[in-house]
Write a protein that holds these residues in place. Structure first.
Motif, mmCIF file in Angstrom:
data_model
loop_
_atom_site.group_PDB
_atom_site.id
_atom_site.type_symbol
_atom_site.label_atom_id
_atom_site.label_comp_id
_atom_site.label_asym_id
_atom_site.label_seq_id
_atom_site.Cartn_x
_atom_site.Cartn_y
_atom_site.Cartn_z
ATOM 1 N N TYR A 8 37.665 -3.097 -6.574
ATOM 2 C CA TYR A 8 37.436 -4.515 -6.463
ATOM 3 C C TYR A 8 37.651 -4.775 -4.826
ATOM 4 O O TYR A 8 36.969 -5.199 -3.955
ATOM 5 N N PHE A 9 38.975 -4.416 -4.435
ATOM 6 C CA PHE A 9 39.277 -4.468 -3.042
ATOM 7 C C PHE A 9 38.686 -3.752 -2.167
ATOM 8 O O PHE A 9 38.368 -4.396 -1.206
ATOM 9 N N ILE A 10 38.251 -2.624 -2.321
ATOM 10 C CA ILE A 10 37.317 -1.927 -1.408
ATOM 11 C C ILE A 10 35.828 -2.586 -1.010
ATOM 12 O O ILE A 10 35.561 -2.774 -0.028
ATOM 13 N N LEU A 11 35.394 -2.996 -2.175
ATOM 14 C CA LEU A 11 34.079 -3.957 -2.130
ATOM 15 C C LEU A 11 34.471 -5.188 -1.456
ATOM 16 O O LEU A 11 33.614 -5.486 -0.457
ATOM 17 N N TRP A 12 35.290 -5.903 -1.622
ATOM 18 C CA TRP A 12 35.830 -6.955 -1.168
ATOM 19 C C TRP A 12 35.855 -7.103 0.173
ATOM 20 O O TRP A 12 35.403 -7.863 1.154
ATOM 21 N N ILE A 35 26.206 0.825 1.160
ATOM 22 C CA ILE A 35 26.046 2.034 0.593
ATOM 23 C C ILE A 35 27.421 3.007 0.634
ATOM 24 O O ILE A 35 27.635 3.478 -0.305
ATOM 25 N N LYS A 36 28.172 2.999 1.534
ATOM 26 C CA LYS A 36 29.308 3.599 1.765
ATOM 27 C C LYS A 36 30.419 2.875 0.972
ATOM 28 O O LYS A 36 31.106 3.510 0.201
ATOM 29 N N ALA A 37 30.382 1.532 0.666
ATOM 30 C CA ALA A 37 31.210 0.678 -0.100
ATOM 31 C C ALA A 37 30.909 1.081 -1.498
ATOM 32 O O ALA A 37 31.818 1.255 -2.131
ATOM 33 N N GLN A 38 29.839 1.208 -1.741
ATOM 34 C CA GLN A 38 29.341 1.472 -3.234
ATOM 35 C C GLN A 38 29.931 2.781 -3.641
ATOM 36 O O GLN A 38 30.525 3.002 -4.629
ATOM 37 N N GLN A 39 29.849 3.798 -2.809
ATOM 38 C CA GLN A 39 29.999 5.080 -2.973
ATOM 39 C C GLN A 39 31.543 5.278 -3.088
ATOM 40 O O GLN A 39 32.033 5.796 -4.078
ATOM 41 N N GLU A 40 32.320 4.624 -2.249
ATOM 42 C CA GLU A 40 33.824 4.718 -1.987
ATOM 43 C C GLU A 40 34.594 3.958 -3.388
ATOM 44 O O GLU A 40 35.410 4.581 -3.871
ATOM 45 N N GLU A 42 32.803 3.527 -6.339
ATOM 46 C CA GLU A 42 32.536 4.392 -7.432
ATOM 47 C C GLU A 42 33.714 5.451 -7.526
ATOM 48 O O GLU A 42 33.999 5.880 -8.541
ATOM 49 N N GLU A 43 33.731 6.168 -6.492
ATOM 50 C CA GLU A 43 34.576 7.185 -6.348
ATOM 51 C C GLU A 43 35.840 6.928 -6.700
ATOM 52 O O GLU A 43 36.833 7.691 -7.411
#
Length: 51
Positions: A8-12, A35-40, A42-43
């Motif tokens: 959540y914090f990565i995306l935010w 795309i980078k935020a989504q991948q990070e 998810e990982e």
């Protein structure tokens, strides 16, 4: 519930940069950041749930 905190914090935090790119009409970089935020996120989620 804690499994969602890190992703959540990565995306935010990424959204701030993405919004800035959209305001500057830099759509290509905004897309790359999404795309980078989504991948990070998810990982991170996958790694968090494996613990």
């Amino acid at each position: 519930m804690d499994d969602f905190r890190k992703p959540y914090f990565i995306l935010w935090n990424s959204f701030t940069d993405i919004i800035n790119m959209l305001e500057q009409q830099n759509y290509g970089l905004a897309k790359e950041l999404l795309i980078k935020a989504q991948q990070e996120a998810e990982e991170t989620f996958i790694n968090t749930t494996d613990e």
